[in-house]
Each structure stands twice: as structure tokens, then as C-alpha cells.
Scaffold this active site. Structure first.
Site, mmCIF file in Angstrom:
data_model
loop_
_atom_site.group_PDB
_atom_site.id
_atom_site.type_symbol
_atom_site.label_atom_id
_atom_site.label_comp_id
_atom_site.label_asym_id
_atom_site.label_seq_id
_atom_site.Cartn_x
_atom_site.Cartn_y
_atom_site.Cartn_z
ATOM 1 N N ASP A 36 0.789 -1.207 0.271
ATOM 2 C CA ASP A 36 -0.011 0.048 0.123
ATOM 3 C C ASP A 36 0.751 1.331 -0.041
ATOM 4 O OD1 ASP A 36 -2.043 -1.596 0.336
ATOM 5 O OD2 ASP A 36 -2.654 -1.236 2.349
ATOM 6 N N LYS A 58 -3.598 1.671 -2.059
ATOM 7 C CA LYS A 58 -5.033 1.707 -1.739
ATOM 8 C C LYS A 58 -5.009 3.410 -0.831
ATOM 9 C CE LYS A 58 -6.718 -1.590 -0.203
ATOM 10 N NZ LYS A 58 -7.742 -2.302 0.785
ATOM 11 N N MET A 168 -9.337 7.183 9.552
ATOM 12 C CA MET A 168 -9.912 7.759 8.059
ATOM 13 C C MET A 168 -11.032 8.575 8.065
ATOM 14 S SD MET A 168 -10.252 4.158 5.800
ATOM 15 C CE MET A 168 -11.062 2.928 7.246
#
Ligand code: SAH
Length: 468
Positions: A36, A58, A168
Site C-alpha cells: 500500500d 490504496k 480515516m
């Protein structure tokens, strides 16, 4: 049972050393690594040299490869007989879709293993001096994502817990704070954002639910970040430890010996490569056993010299009449690995230290071979020649400059120059050392090179086991 072809490995939150022993072992054996955007190059450097490294990058809103294609790639590579590591930031199964990738392996009939990692949800607060739980404050902790699957517009669930940690959530933090207040969290509840947790450029922003958005007006958030909400945030002032460690940019090749000095930010700016020794050089190697002394001034010199010796079909047996000198215990041990015990070991690491070590030895008329880097200080050969020795330098390697990964000098406190070539390469890239950074170096020759570029570098004691 069939052989495992796929390993879902948690890489840890950022600090390279926070990967597990098991994760590191598997990473170093992998044929293919799918990783990632949060995975550091420092960690990828632990892979086999010929491992295929595929960036699948990602990010919350930006996918280099859609998840189905990542799954398909894992399956394709594993079916081709490769040992596949899917390397994911933090823990692989906490908001990391590790579960979905495991399902894809199961559906394809592939054996897989999961190697959990240290999640940023817990590690970032710990590095910020905020223990997620504390008996005096809270006994429960909830970890929540502030980002939902595309098309899922339900409001974020706000759990009732003594500590709530959001991942997030940078883009959504205003809504999250609003939802926390609506769910009954008092306005004076403490909140902290920890950006780039466990990395050298970690930053902590603090406030209360009432005033945090104001703080963000002056200091916009950077990603990745976790938010931690609850009374434990109050402990940060007492328990902050990471930000107190000096952050040291290490430009040399062997950073492992310096962690006692602070947080090491390793950006090797030079690389040692074997130099071409053909013609007369090969002859020198062939007749190396005829020299009275061979003096090594670095571990690299030892390594490359013996590589060449072996390539010439020879080994340590030709040295029955030759004496050896090295600098420092680490080099003496390295020489032992090639079957030779040093006759002389200079404790002080410099040409002067070696000359001192030779002070009581009569070298008049003796032949001395110096296997060294192409660019090296003339002090040692000059000093030895003055004492009557016949000195010959043998270039066995050269240091070449190398592109380095980005480094934010605003978050660096000290720079450690490990050789003159690191000084030259640094100046070429950055022009000068910013005022807030203290320059350091390992010995007088490097200090002299630094001075030539107007850099005032302080000499530090080298760890006795160290090698530049
Ligand atoms: N599986 C990961 C989380 C993946 S979701 C883990 O266990 O850590 C990605 C989110 O993780 C980011 O949006 C951010 O909230 C958080 N994150 C990852 N690395 C981080 C870091 N070094 N510092 C702060 N937050 C981080």
C-alpha cells in the site's frame, strides 16, 4: 496440508521497526510483495533483491488498483507458484480489507496465513504519550472508521466508550465532532489528532470538542492521522516521550549503531560499489601475500578486498607472512570472518589513530598495502611514508551518490555525516544545512570536508561496534 502461498502481513504503523519478527521473516522470503501507499521504502528494502514489488496503493478516496483487481493479482501470482506477501499498513485486518483478501484466497482454493501487525489506532496514541486506556480514566476503547464504503451514506456510529479512536476521518472530522456532541459527549471532552504516528515527522494537535475545529483553521490537518477522544488525552503532557528524542538524519550506510542517539531517519545518500580492478590491480591482488602489512581503514575495504581475492582464486592462506591492521573492534571482527586475526587494532578511529598505533613499530623499508575507497584521505599514506614505509594504495571500491527518498528537514534536529562523501552528496542535493539543524560527524577528516562547505559539524563518539 498444502503449502501456504499467500501471507497477509501487517507492516505496522510507520516506524519500520514496528513490524513483527514473523512479518519481517516472511517479507524477507517473499517472491512477490503487493504493498500500500503507507508502506515505507525502508521496510521494502528488507525484501529479497529480486523480489517483485507491486504498488497497489490504496488510499481512502484514491485506488491505484480496485480491490477486485488486487484480489485477482494475489491469486494469479500465488497460482504461478510464487510466495506472495500482501503487505498492509498497521494491522492487515483492521480497516484493511484483509478479510476480503483472505476470502478471495479461500475462494480460489489457496492456502493463506495472516500475520497481524501493530495497528496505528493504538500505536500512534502510544507514541504521542496517550495510552488508549488507563485504570484511572477508562476501561474501554472503541475504534471507529470515519469513512464508509462508497454509496453507504448512513451517519457514522458513535459508540459510548471512555476512549474513542477514529481512523480515516481527516476529511470528515467536522461531522464527527458534531456527531459526538449530539451523542452526548460534553464540549470539554479532550481530543487529539496524531498525524503520521510513529514516524519521525509525527505531529500532535490537541483541543476539546468545542474548540478543535478552530485550532484546525490555523493548522490544517495532514494525513494519515488518527483521532483519539477521551480523558486519557490529558495524560499527553506527562507521558509525551517520542517528541523529546532528537531526530537524526543518517546519510550513511549503517544506521543500526546509532539508535542510542535518537530517532534515526535513514536516507542513505551514498552507496558503495566494487571498483573495477583489472590489469595491474589484479596483479597487486595476486601478490598481496608479499606485502609486510595490509591496513584496512573501513569494513567496506575488508569486504571488497576479500571479494576480489576470492575472485582471483585465492584465500587467506597466502597471508602467512603478512600482518594486518584495522580500525576499531568491529573491523577486527569482520576480518576474523575471513579467517584473519588482526595484528594491530587502532582504538581511535582516524588516520591519526592508526598512525599512533604504529608509533612503536618500525616500518622503515616495509611494504604496506592500503585497500581503500577511490576517494580517501592522503593523511595515512603520507604519515606511513614519512616513517619510511613503501605504501601502495589499492582501490577496491568507490562511493557513488544515490537518489534519496523525501525527507522533511523541518522535522530533523541533527544530521549525521558519516564520511566526506555524505557531506558532498548532501550539499549537492540540499545546498546547505538549515539553521535549526545541528551537523554532526564521526571524525576529523569528515569535519574537514564539512568545513570546506561552511558546515560546522561537531564530532561525536562512535559507538564501539559501529561502522560508517
Ligand atoms: N490497517 C491500518 C488502518 C488502515 S485505514 C492500521 O491498522 O493501522 C487507514 C487509516 O489508518 C488512515 O486513514 C489513518 O487514520 C490511519 N493511519 C495509518 N497509518 C497511520 C499513521 N502512521 N499515523 C496516523 N494514522 C495512521
Amino acid at each position: 496440508m498444502s503449502r501456504t502461498n499467500v501471507f497477509l502481513v501487517g507492516a505496522g504503523p510507520g516506524d519500520k521497526e514496528l513490524i513483527t519478527l514473523k512479518g519481517l521473516k516472511i517479507l524477507s522470503q517473499a517472491d512477490v510483495i503487493l504493498y500500500d501507499h503507507l508502506i515505507s521504502n525502508e521496510l521494502l528494502a528488507c525484501a529479497k533483491e529480486d523480489a517483485e514489488k507491486i504498488f497497489v496503493g490504496k488510499r481512502a478516496s484514491h485506488h491505484t488498483l480496485p480491490q477486485e483487481q488486487i484480489n485477482a493479482l494475489i491469486v494469479q501470482k500465488a497460482k504461478a507458484g510464487k510466495m506472495v506477501v500482501r503487505l498492509k499498513g498497521g494491522d492487515c485486518c483492521l480497516f484493511g480489507r484483509g478479510g476480503e483478501e483472505a476470502q478471495a484466497c479461500r475462494d480460489a482454493g489457496l492456502a493463506f496465513e495472516v500475520v497481524p501487525g501493530i495497528t496505528s489506532a493504538l500505536a500512534a496514541p502510544c507514541y504521542a504519550g496517550i495510552p488508549p486506556t488507563h485504570r484511572d480514566f477508562t476501561s474501554d476503547v472503541a475504534i471507529v472508521t470515519g469513512h464508509r464504503k462508497k454509496g453507504d451514506d448512513r451517519p457514522i456510529d458513535i459508540p459510548r466508550a471512555g476512549t474513542v479512536i477514529f481512523l480515516m476521518s481527516v476529511a470528515n472530522i467536522a461531522n464527527i465532532i458534531q456527531s459526538l456532541l449530539e451523542a452526548g459527549y460534553p464540549g470539554d471532552t479532550k481530543i487529539a489528532a496524531i498525524e503520521r504516528g510513529t514516524c519521525y515527522n509525527q505531529r500532535v494537535l490537541k483541543g476539546t470538542l468545542d474548540n478543535f475545529l478552530n485550532t484546525l483553521k490555523d493548522t490544517p490537518l495532514r494525513t494519515p492521522a488518527v483521532f483519539i477522544i477521551g480523558k486519557v488525552v490529558e495524560l499527553q503532557e506527562q507521558l509525551d516521550w517520542f517528541s523529546k528524542k532528537p531526530r537524526i538524519l543518517h546519510l550513511g550506510i549503517h544506521p543500526e549503531h546509532y539508535s542510542h542517539l535518537g530517532t534515526i531517519v535513514h536516507r542513505p545518500i551514498i552507496e558503495c560499489v566494487e571498483s573495477d580492478t583489472t590489469g595491474p590491480m589484479t596483479e597487486t591482488i595476486r601478490h598481496a601475500g608479499q606485502y609486510d602489512w595490509i591496513i584496512f581503514t573501513s569494513g567496506n575495504g575488508i569486504r571488497f578486498f576479500f571479494k576480489k581475492l576470492y575472485a582471483a582464486g585465492l584465500d587467506a592462506r597466502i597471508f602467512s607472512n603478512t600482518k594486518f591492521a584495522v580500525i576499531g573492534q568491529a573491523s577486527a571482527e569482520q576480518l576474523m570472518e575471513f579467517g584473519i586475526k588482526a595484528d594491530l587494532c587502532a582504538a581511535v578511529e582516524s588516520s591519526a589513530g592508526l598512525l599512533d598505533a604504529f608509533a612503536n613499530i618500525d616500518i622503515a623499508g616495509l611494504s604496506i598495502l592500503l585497500p581503500q575507497a577511490e576517494v580517501s584521505s592522503p593523511d595515512l599514506p603520507e604519515g606511513l611514508s614519512k616513517n619510511g614505509a613503501k605504501v601502495e594504495k589499492l582501490v577496491v571500491y568507490q562511493t557513488i551518490e544515490k537518489e534519496i527518498d523525501d525527507v522533511d528537514l523541518d522535522y530533523i534536529d541533527q544530521i549525521l555525516f558519516t564520511s566526506g562523501s555524505t557531506v558532498r552528496a548532501f550539499v549537492k542535493k540540499f545546498a546547505s544545512v538549515p539553521e535549526h539543524i545541528q551537523a554532526m560527524c564521526l571524525g576529523v577528516p569528515t569535519q574537514t570536508t564539512a568545513k570546506q562547505y561552511n558546515i560546522n559539524a561537531k564530532i561525536i563518539e562512535k559507538d564501539p561496534d559501529a561502522e560508517s
